[in-house]
Design an enzyme around this catalytic site. Structure first.
Site, PDB file in Angstrom:
ATOM      1  N   LYS A  70       3.907 -14.573   5.174  1.00 38.42           N
ATOM      2  CA  LYS A  70       4.137 -15.557   4.113  1.00 38.42           C
ATOM      3  C   LYS A  70       5.650 -15.621   3.900  1.00 38.42           C
ATOM      4  O   LYS A  70       6.163 -15.432   2.787  1.00 38.42           O
ATOM      5  CB  LYS A  70       3.386 -15.107   2.846  1.00 38.42           C
ATOM      6  CG  LYS A  70       3.349 -16.121   1.733  1.00 38.42           C
ATOM      7  CD  LYS A  70       2.334 -17.219   1.919  1.00 38.42           C
ATOM      8  CE  LYS A  70       2.451 -18.242   0.807  1.00 38.42           C
ATOM      9  NZ  LYS A  70       1.547 -19.390   0.978  1.00 38.42           N
TER      10      LYS A  70
ATOM     11  N   ASP B 216      -5.727  -6.097   5.595  1.00 39.46           N
ATOM     12  CA  ASP B 216      -6.916  -5.586   4.920  1.00 39.46           C
ATOM     13  C   ASP B 216      -7.852  -6.747   4.574  1.00 39.46           C
ATOM     14  O   ASP B 216      -9.058  -6.721   4.865  1.00 39.46           O
ATOM     15  CB  ASP B 216      -6.468  -4.858   3.647  1.00 39.46           C
ATOM     16  CG  ASP B 216      -7.566  -4.010   3.044  1.00 39.46           C
ATOM     17  OD1 ASP B 216      -8.638  -3.911   3.655  1.00 39.46           O
ATOM     18  OD2 ASP B 216      -7.345  -3.453   1.955  1.00 39.46           O
TER      19      ASP B 216
ATOM     20  N   TYR C 191       0.819  -1.215   0.000  1.00 42.52           N
ATOM     21  CA  TYR C 191       0.000   0.000   0.000  1.00 42.52           C
ATOM     22  C   TYR C 191       0.852   1.264   0.000  1.00 42.52           C
ATOM     23  O   TYR C 191       0.322   2.363   0.084  1.00 42.52           O
ATOM     24  CB  TYR C 191      -0.923   0.024   1.214  1.00 42.52           C
ATOM     25  CG  TYR C 191      -2.063  -0.960   1.100  1.00 42.52           C
ATOM     26  CD1 TYR C 191      -1.803  -2.317   0.969  1.00 42.52           C
ATOM     27  CD2 TYR C 191      -3.381  -0.537   1.119  1.00 42.52           C
ATOM     28  CE1 TYR C 191      -2.828  -3.230   0.867  1.00 42.52           C
ATOM     29  CE2 TYR C 191      -4.416  -1.450   1.012  1.00 42.52           C
ATOM     30  CZ  TYR C 191      -4.136  -2.785   0.880  1.00 42.52           C
ATOM     31  OH  TYR C 191      -5.145  -3.686   0.769  1.00 42.52           O
TER      32      TYR C 191
ATOM     33  N   ASP D 279      -2.256 -18.078   4.351  1.00 35.82           N
ATOM     34  CA  ASP D 279      -3.295 -18.945   3.772  1.00 35.82           C
ATOM     35  C   ASP D 279      -3.834 -19.918   4.822  1.00 35.82           C
ATOM     36  O   ASP D 279      -5.052 -20.141   4.921  1.00 35.82           O
ATOM     37  CB  ASP D 279      -2.785 -19.695   2.527  1.00 35.82           C
ATOM     38  CG  ASP D 279      -1.331 -20.113   2.612  1.00 35.82           C
ATOM     39  OD1 ASP D 279      -0.673 -19.769   3.609  1.00 35.82           O
ATOM     40  OD2 ASP D 279      -0.843 -20.799   1.695  1.00 35.82           O
TER      41      ASP D 279
END
Ligand code: NAI
Length: 361
Positions: free
Chosen positions: A192, A249, A125, A225
């Site tokens: 991740k 988000d 972002y 995930d």
């Protein structure tokens, strides 16, 4: 009774309707607030030539605390988003979103109680992007190739993902400080790092280092995930989550979906020198001015503000009043009535719902 001075940005669309409901409930709970009303959004473009006038920034700089109604982001004004601009201007690095099940709202789960800390200032972002076929994209592609970092297809657009020690550590610290102050048992850092070894790897390492300073709080790290899968199958396993911007988000909307949707979701953007509270949903232009918007998320954002200024008792009483109105199930706005019965017929308006909350205080 002491008076608090707070900036109020009514916003547009349903913003003025739901912020008025929030003000009524806070006043009825006995908290005296001197509201400094300034406005932002599409409605002030004509008068001020910008959706974010200087007087809004000046007011928040002065009071240090604001509550917002949603604002419509005008298309093609050169402004990405007023919310992003405010976050950047005041370095509001924590996006805090508590999510818990309220009985009687048709929530999918009855045992969710999760508090999300989303990093608010960097990651994908940051807005550092190179357009397809631009000289910047060509340079980045050549640079990655020359340095042996990897090959990028020539027909690519590129977004950079900066993750810093400073921003990672301060958001993780905010999550742990909250856990300590609010008697929470566990903080889960979401990442991740198996794929993005440098950026997410750094976030994970910072989280581990900060966690070591809080031996009284359980710490776990989980791949994003796997986190999504576990949230959907067993949300009660989670307590406080801390995430970089993009995962935060997405995962916070997923959590809102577990407990009745965005209409119930309050939020706050908090920095070292300012805090801005607001519902998660937008300005709902399709129902603006009709008096039927659900003010719950905005009132709950007001409760977060009350906690922030030390008015814990009023915040607790308002939350309890909202829970009792939903538990009784007699005065419900159309969005919730539709979830529960398939039809919004006979639903209460925003004012009637607010009256019921005030009566339950
Ligand atoms: P939205 O959240 O405004 O509306 C999505 C759907 O949810 C609509 O059908 C709306 O009627 C319904 N809805 C939303 N809040 C509700 C409430 N309190 N009670 C009952 N129903 C409600 O999202 P949308 O339509 O994508 O965005 C509209 C505008 O809001 C856009 O200009 C967007 O940029 C802006 N926006 C502003 C935000 C903010 O200021 N914090 C956040 C998100 C969007």
């Amino acid at each position: 009774m002491s008076t608090h001075t707070i900036t109020l940005i009514p916003g547009d669309g349903i913003g003025p309707e739901i912020t008025a409901c929030m003000q009524r409930v806070i006043a009825a709970a006995g908290v005296d607030i001197d509201w400094k009303v300034v406005n932002a959004g599409a409605g002030v473009m004509e008068e001020h030539g910008t959706p974010l006038p200087q007087q809004v920034l000046d007011s928040i700089a002065q009071t240090g605390i604001a509550i917002k109604g949603p604002v419509t982001t005008p298309v093609g004004s050169g402004f990405r988003s007023i919310n992003v601009a405010l976050r950047k201007h005041f370095d509001l690095y924590t996006n805090l979103r508590p999510t818990w099940s309220i009985k009687g709202t048709g929530a999918r789960y009855s045992d969710v109680d999760i508090v999300i800390f989303r990093e608010n200032t960097e990651d994908l972002y940051a807005g550092i992007e190179a357009e397809l076929d631009s000289p910047e994209a060509a340079e980045l592609i050549a640079w990655a190739q020359d340095r042996g970092l990897g090959s990028i297809r020539p027909d690519s657009a590129i977004s950079l993902k900066p993750i810093s020690v400073t921003c990672s550590k301060r958001i993780v610290r905010a999550a742990f400080d909250y856990a300590v102050a609010n008697g929470r048992r566990k903080v889960t850092a979401v990442h991740k790092a198996n794929i993005m070894k440098h950026s997410d790897g750094l976030f994970l390492r910072c989280a581990q280092e900060v966690a070591a300073e809080y031996p009284g709080i359980e710490f776990e790290a989980m791949i994003v995930d796997a986190t999504c899968m576990n949230l959907v199958t067993n949300p009660a396993n989670f307590d406080v989550l801390v995430l970089p911007n993009l995962y935060g988000d997405i995962v916070s909307d997923l959590c809102a979906g577990l407990v009745g949707g965005l209409g119930m979701a309050p939020g706050a953007n908090i920095g070292a020198n300012a805090a801005i509270f607001e519902a998660v949903h937008g300005s709902a232009p399709d129902i603006a001015g009709m008096g039927i918007a659900n003010p719950t998320a905005e009132i709950l954002s007001g409760c977060m503000l009350l906690d922030h200024i030390g008015e814990h008792d009023a915040a607790r009483r308002i939350r309890a009043a909202i829970e009792s109105v939903y538990a009784a199930g007699e005065v419900l706005t159309g969005d919730i009535k539709k979830i529960l019965t398939g039809s919004a017929q006979g639903a209460a308006g925003s004012t009637a719902f607010t009256d019921a909350v005030i009566a339950a205080l």
